[in-house]
Scaffold this active site. Structure first.
Site, PDB file in Angstrom:
ATOM      1  N   ARG A 146      34.734 -18.015  36.661  1.00 41.72           N
ATOM      2  CA  ARG A 146      33.440 -17.814  37.315  1.00 41.72           C
ATOM      3  C   ARG A 146      32.711 -16.695  36.561  1.00 41.72           C
ATOM      4  NH1 ARG A 146      31.214 -18.555  42.234  1.00 41.72           N
ATOM      5  NH2 ARG A 146      31.826 -20.715  41.790  1.00 41.72           N
ATOM      6  N   ARG A 173      40.042 -18.328  37.839  1.00 42.50           N
ATOM      7  CA  ARG A 173      40.778 -18.831  39.002  1.00 42.50           C
ATOM      8  C   ARG A 173      41.822 -19.822  38.499  1.00 42.50           C
ATOM      9  NH1 ARG A 173      35.267 -20.533  41.461  1.00 42.50           N
ATOM     10  NH2 ARG A 173      35.125 -21.025  39.245  1.00 42.50           N
TER      11      ARG A 173
END
Length: 324
Positions: A219, A234
């Site tokens: 992200r 992630r």
């Protein structure tokens, strides 16, 4: 400044990781006043003494207490609310989480009307409507993996035959919901297509599988066109193909690579002038897979691990936008 946050019920916030809470905390630390409401609290009525034809919100004025579990104190008790015109706030922050359903869409129309009355809304409602978080990547073909958007089963099968290993996802999903991987053997492809396209009535997205997902779905945050120097990778756990934190992924903050920084700057340069003050790119390897604009997250995870106060960077940008 007086700030209005339009968001999910604040009682549902998990404050140790909630990005909207991080924004509120930074805003209060700077002396700004905070009010909150939900999309359902917005009101627009013609020929009404109650609203004088303006878009209003039934708001609560809150103060963060720094305590748990009751982390805020509201000036309005119980079901009491204060009716306020959105144009009377210095900024309205639209922070409602996906899905982008009909009610979200209608909410953006009310916010656009509030803008016509003088409100300053971030992210801009028109930009929210025009930038589907899945579809928006197709404007930037140079940065994405092979991607297909269709309702047609034959199209999906042809794409799978070409790329062998693919990811299928609904256009309105969030947090990794409804994501499927189909390998070269095509196992369950027909059943997955049926599940996602509902007999040809729903549009779905198919993308070439990127093995770099093993290192994480990154992200990368962009604030007013400028990438934040750290991102959150992630990383899928336990044989899972999804890295989303909501799907059990492990969040590891790390510096943004030079390649990802260049990609983010190029995309931010295009999208920030359209009214997207905050953007969250999802990047696997070097390929952008989604452009999140509704309520991008990961502020607190990056701050906790890298001591980079993303909320401060965001408030800096917001203040520049609304101060004369």
């Amino acid at each position: 400044m007086n700030l209005l946050f339009v968001a999910d019920p604040i009682e549902s916030f998990v404050i140790y990781k909630d990005t909207t809470f991080a924004m509120m905390r930074e805003a209060q630390a700077r002396g700004h006043r905070i009010s909150v409401c939900e999309p359902k609290d917005l009101h627009w009525s013609a020929h009404s003494a109650r609203s004088a034809g303006l878009v209003t919100g039934a708001v609560r004025d809150i103060t963060l207490t720094g305590e748990k579990p009751q982390w805020f104190r509201a000036e309005q008790a119980g079901s009491e609310r204060r009716q306020a015109a959105l144009r009377d706030f210095d900024a309205v922050l639209m922070r409602k989480d996906p899905p982008f359903d009909s009610e979200f869409f209608y909410c953006t129309h009310l916010l656009s009307q509030a803008e016509r009355e003088g409100a300053r809304v971030f992210n801009k409602p028109q930009a929210l409507r025009e930038h589907s978080e899945k579809l928006a990547i197709l404007e930037f073909e140079q940065f994405i993996a092979p991607t297909l958007v269709t309702r047609r089963e034959a199209d999906v099968r042809a794409f799978h035959a070409e790329h062998k290993d693919v990811i299928l996802k609904p256009l309105d999903g969030m947090g990794g919901m409804g994501i499927f991987r189909v390998g070269a053997d095509g196992l369950n492809l027909g059943s997955i297509i049926d599940t996602l396209n509902q007999g040809g009535t729903q549009t779905l997205m198919v993308q070439k599988f990127l093995p770099e997902i093993a290192a994480g779905d990154k992200r990368v945050l962009i604030i007013d066109g400028e990438p934040v120097p750290f991102c959150l990778a992630r990383i899928p756990q336990g044989g899972e193909v999804r890295g989303n934190l909501a799907a059990g992924g492990k969040g590891v903050a790390q510096p943004v690579t030079e390649a990802d920084m260049a990609t983010a700057r190029a995309i931010g340069k295009v999208l920030a002038p359209r009214g997207l003050l905050l953007i969250g790119l999802d990047i696997i390897g070097t390929k952008v897979t989604e452009i999140n604009v509704t309520s991008p997250t990961c502020f607190q995870e990056i701050n906790d691990q890298m001591q980079c106060n993303v909320a401060a960077l965001y408030l800096d940008a917001l203040e520049r936008k609304i101060k004369p």
